[in-house]
Design a protein around this motif. Sequence first.
Motif, mmCIF file in Angstrom:
data_model
loop_
_atom_site.group_PDB
_atom_site.id
_atom_site.type_symbol
_atom_site.label_atom_id
_atom_site.label_comp_id
_atom_site.label_asym_id
_atom_site.label_seq_id
_atom_site.Cartn_x
_atom_site.Cartn_y
_atom_site.Cartn_z
ATOM 1 N N ASP A 42 7.829 14.395 44.310
ATOM 2 C CA ASP A 42 9.229 14.837 44.257
ATOM 3 C C ASP A 42 9.403 16.001 43.290
ATOM 4 O O ASP A 42 10.186 16.928 43.543
ATOM 5 N N TYR A 43 8.680 15.946 42.178
ATOM 6 C CA TYR A 43 8.766 17.027 41.193
ATOM 7 C C TYR A 43 8.296 18.350 41.789
ATOM 8 O O TYR A 43 8.948 19.395 41.627
ATOM 9 N N LEU A 44 7.162 18.319 42.504
ATOM 10 C CA LEU A 44 6.635 19.544 43.113
ATOM 11 C C LEU A 44 7.603 20.106 44.148
ATOM 12 O O LEU A 44 7.896 21.303 44.158
ATOM 13 N N ASN A 46 10.763 19.692 44.429
ATOM 14 C CA ASN A 46 12.036 20.139 43.858
ATOM 15 C C ASN A 46 11.923 21.354 42.947
ATOM 16 O O ASN A 46 12.924 22.003 42.642
ATOM 17 N N HIS A 47 10.702 21.679 42.498
ATOM 18 C CA HIS A 47 10.552 22.758 41.530
ATOM 19 C C HIS A 47 9.791 23.974 42.061
ATOM 20 O O HIS A 47 9.768 25.014 41.395
ATOM 21 N N ILE A 48 9.142 23.833 43.208
ATOM 22 C CA ILE A 48 8.522 24.990 43.839
ATOM 23 C C ILE A 48 8.884 24.962 45.320
ATOM 24 O O ILE A 48 9.506 24.006 45.799
ATOM 25 N N GLU A 229 11.711 13.411 36.601
ATOM 26 C CA GLU A 229 10.455 13.320 37.340
ATOM 27 C C GLU A 229 9.272 13.861 36.538
ATOM 28 O O GLU A 229 8.179 13.289 36.568
ATOM 29 N N GLY A 230 9.507 14.978 35.821
ATOM 30 C CA GLY A 230 8.430 15.571 35.033
ATOM 31 C C GLY A 230 7.916 14.659 33.934
ATOM 32 O O GLY A 230 6.707 14.367 33.874
#
Length: 264
Positions: A42-44, A46-48, A229-230
């Motif tokens: 989810d972090y990946l 949402n951030h890239i 998430e991070g």
Amino acid sequence: MNKSLSGKLHRERSIFTKVPEITAFFWITKVLTTGMGEVFSDYLVNHINPILAVALGGIGLVVSLILQFSVRRYVAWIYWLVVIMVSIFGTMAADVVHVVLGIPYLVSTTFFVVALAIIFVVWYTIEKTLSIHSIYTFRSEAFYWCTVLATFALGTAAGDMTAATMHLGYFGSGVLFAVLLAIPALGYLFGLNKIVAFWFAYIMTRPVGASFSDWISVPHSRGGIGLGEGPVSLCLTIIIVVLVGYLTITHKDVKDEPAPSQTL
């Protein structure tokens, strides 16, 4: 088959086994990797760029599998690297089916159940067993990892279905699947087949780890604690690295470790 030949065959299979022994360490690490894979995926995304995130997840999975298939026996850090990458990519696959293709969680969950059932049937038809203690050939290992990938995708879809479609929320979903996870443990005491108990538990650990990690990471507006998430991904990664390092040093997850002269 005489005892000496049987014993020799057993030792050879122990040397070539590609999976860890099923101990408490196995289940703890499994739950941690499922949670880490869920939130880091989810972090990946949402951030890239989501397409780039899926591509990176796929490349990571392929590279880790190449490493796993290139070694001749179980290596803790390689094995658990594959599990982590399967967790990340399996989460992405299930999310793509729902978010990008617009397929309801109930339909995707049903699809992955059918896919997993087909893999089990084909695996058993060809290998005559679904036991992880038979994982010492390329073909059996290929079936094993296909099964693992399907269980992760299924667990992700099922966890999202109970949390969103059934409105249980992440914590409620975690509790539900934790209760279901206790079934094989109780069933084993009453004679449930070991292989059935293992795979049932293996499937259930995915939504347990994913649901609780989501609950810890998502904001209050989505029913979570809101740690992010991070930070959750980083904390789980550190714990996993420490645990896998411990297993690498102590070999607590290896049975019948061969003598140094027998090591390949």
